[in-house]
Design an enzyme around this catalytic site. Structure first.
Site, mmCIF file in Angstrom:
data_model
loop_
_atom_site.group_PDB
_atom_site.id
_atom_site.type_symbol
_atom_site.label_atom_id
_atom_site.label_comp_id
_atom_site.label_asym_id
_atom_site.label_seq_id
_atom_site.Cartn_x
_atom_site.Cartn_y
_atom_site.Cartn_z
ATOM 1 N N GLU A 57 -3.114 -8.765 3.286
ATOM 2 C CA GLU A 57 -3.594 -9.229 4.594
ATOM 3 C C GLU A 57 -5.117 -9.223 4.676
ATOM 4 O O GLU A 57 -5.695 -9.804 5.604
ATOM 5 C CB GLU A 57 -2.978 -8.387 5.716
ATOM 6 C CG GLU A 57 -3.597 -7.024 5.946
ATOM 7 C CD GLU A 57 -3.135 -5.945 4.974
ATOM 8 O OE1 GLU A 57 -3.411 -4.768 5.238
ATOM 9 O OE2 GLU A 57 -2.510 -6.280 3.945
ATOM 10 N N HIS B 45 -4.038 -4.831 -0.543
ATOM 11 C CA HIS B 45 -3.798 -5.286 0.828
ATOM 12 C C HIS B 45 -3.854 -6.813 0.879
ATOM 13 O O HIS B 45 -4.943 -7.388 0.970
ATOM 14 C CB HIS B 45 -4.854 -4.705 1.771
ATOM 15 C CG HIS B 45 -4.676 -3.256 2.057
ATOM 16 N ND1 HIS B 45 -3.887 -2.797 3.087
ATOM 17 C CD2 HIS B 45 -5.165 -2.159 1.439
ATOM 18 C CE1 HIS B 45 -3.906 -1.474 3.103
ATOM 19 N NE2 HIS B 45 -4.673 -1.062 2.106
ATOM 20 N N CYS C 143 0.845 -1.189 0.000
ATOM 21 C CA CYS C 143 0.000 0.000 0.000
ATOM 22 C C CYS C 143 0.888 1.249 0.000
ATOM 23 O O CYS C 143 1.668 1.442 -0.922
ATOM 24 C CB CYS C 143 -0.989 -0.033 1.164
ATOM 25 S SG CYS C 143 -2.321 1.201 0.988
#
Length: 206
Positions: free
Chosen positions: A190, A188, A80
């Site tokens: 995650e 992202h 990011c």
């Protein structure tokens, strides 16, 4: 040893939990001593470009990171805003970036109200990747290649050869970049379920 740079920004606990499920050890680095055993580095980041760069500069780790990445060629992945920090500069701020992959961070522009309505900012939600070239980082992704995004700025590398994958949000832009041992992803992982896990697992295997 996979080391995540803890300079006060980024959801570092999410990465720790993810790698724990994969039985892969991950450590946090909050000063230069913690970087001593790094064999792979994760540079997270959220928020504004200048704030992130200032926080990293103030952490005292920048020079050591430059040495590890540029001289010792330790693999690093920016996520990011961590990816955007790898550029030379950003339209969002005044500070210089790391310059690890030459390029500029630009804001999504909307030339008409219709486009603004169709593609509101920030770009938030799921989007699919279009692969530009092969990369070890992409092993294990499913056919749809969906990832979760949350951003209003995008990275434009000077050299298109550094683009690994693109996404489309009114136009096509680079969302995964790579130059030598330096990788950056705008999405992202995650928060991206199977594909995010696969990508971070592939990074651990580089």
């Amino acid at each position: 040893m996979i080391t995540i740079v803890d300079y006060g920004l980024g959801n570092i606990k999410a990465f720790a939990n993810l790698y724990k499920k994969l039985n892969i050890e991950l450590v946090f680095a909050s000063d230069v001593n913690d970087l001593a055993n790094a064999t792979k580095i994760i540079l997270p980041g959220v928020g504004a470009f200048d704030h992130a760069m200032q926080m990293l500069n103030d952490s005292g780790m920048r020079e050591t990171l430059d040495e590890l990445v540029l001289e010792k060629k330790v693999p690093v992945i920016g996520i990011c805003v961590g990816m955007q920090m790898m550029a030379d500069s950003s339209e969002e701020g005044q500070l210089k970036g790391l310059g690890w992959i030459p390029g500029t961070v630009k804001k999504f522009k909307r030339e008409s109200q219709a486009l603004e309505s169709q593609y509101p900012l920030p770009h938030m939600g799921w989007n699919s990747l279009e692969i530009a070239r092969t990369s070890e980082l992409l092993l294990g992704l499913d056919e749809q290649k969906l990832f979760y995004f949350l951003h209003s700025y995008y990275y434009e590398p000077n050299d298109k050869e550094h683009v690994v994958a693109t996404a489309n949000y009114g136009f096509e832009y680079a969302c995964i970049v790579n130059k030598d041992n330096v990788y950056g992803i705008q999405c992202h992982p995650e928060k991206s379920h199977h594909n995010g896990v696969a990508l971070l697992k592939s990074f651990a295997s580089l």
